[in-house]
Design a protein around this motif. Structure first.
Motif: not given
Length: 133
Positions: A90-111
């Motif tokens: 994104t223009p403001e950094g990156k959006m990272v999505l990783l699985g944090a278990g079979p039913e859960v996702i961790l979404l992080c917006h990083v510079k």
């Protein structure tokens, strides 16, 4: 349930404190429900009401789940196995999505996505998975 929610919030706060590059993060169920987040109170240019904020975080949760789920399906259809991570520039950094278990996702917006930041995010995923077991 409140103790789980507190533990999830603490995991997100610890993740952000451990890596200054992380602007905000959210724990999302694969069906698009936000479990916990540190999303900023202002996501636009104008003042937000509580209803606007709720709609905004709900939209982030639904779209994050949609991105992860469709990417996982596409990866499977190509015979590449399950999705490991998804990075969106994104223009403001990156959006990272990783699985944090079979039913859960961790979404992080990083510079900036560095190996250390990725290691911190992966560690947080493991922590979240343990909390939800």
């Amino acid at each position: 349930m409140d103790s789980i929610r507190v533990a999830l919030k603490e995991a997100l706060i610890a993740l952000e404190k451990g890596a200054r590059e992380i602007k905000s993060c959210a724990i999302i169920r694969r069906d698009g429900i936000m479990l916990e987040s540190t999303l900023p109170l202002s996501m636009g240019t104008g003042p937000l009401t509580k209803l606007d904020l709720k709609r905004g975080t709900a939209t982030v949760a639904r779209l994050g789940a949609l991105l992860a789920n469709t990417s996982d399906v596409a990866s499977g259809e190509l015979g590449r196995g399950n999705l490991q991570q998804l990075v969106v520039d994104t223009p403001e950094g990156k959006m990272v999505l990783l699985g944090a278990g079979p039913e859960v996702i961790l979404l992080c917006h990083v510079k900036e996505l560095t190996p250390i930041v990725m290691l911190n995010i992966s560690g947080a995923c493991a922590k979240i998975k343990k909390i939800l077991e």
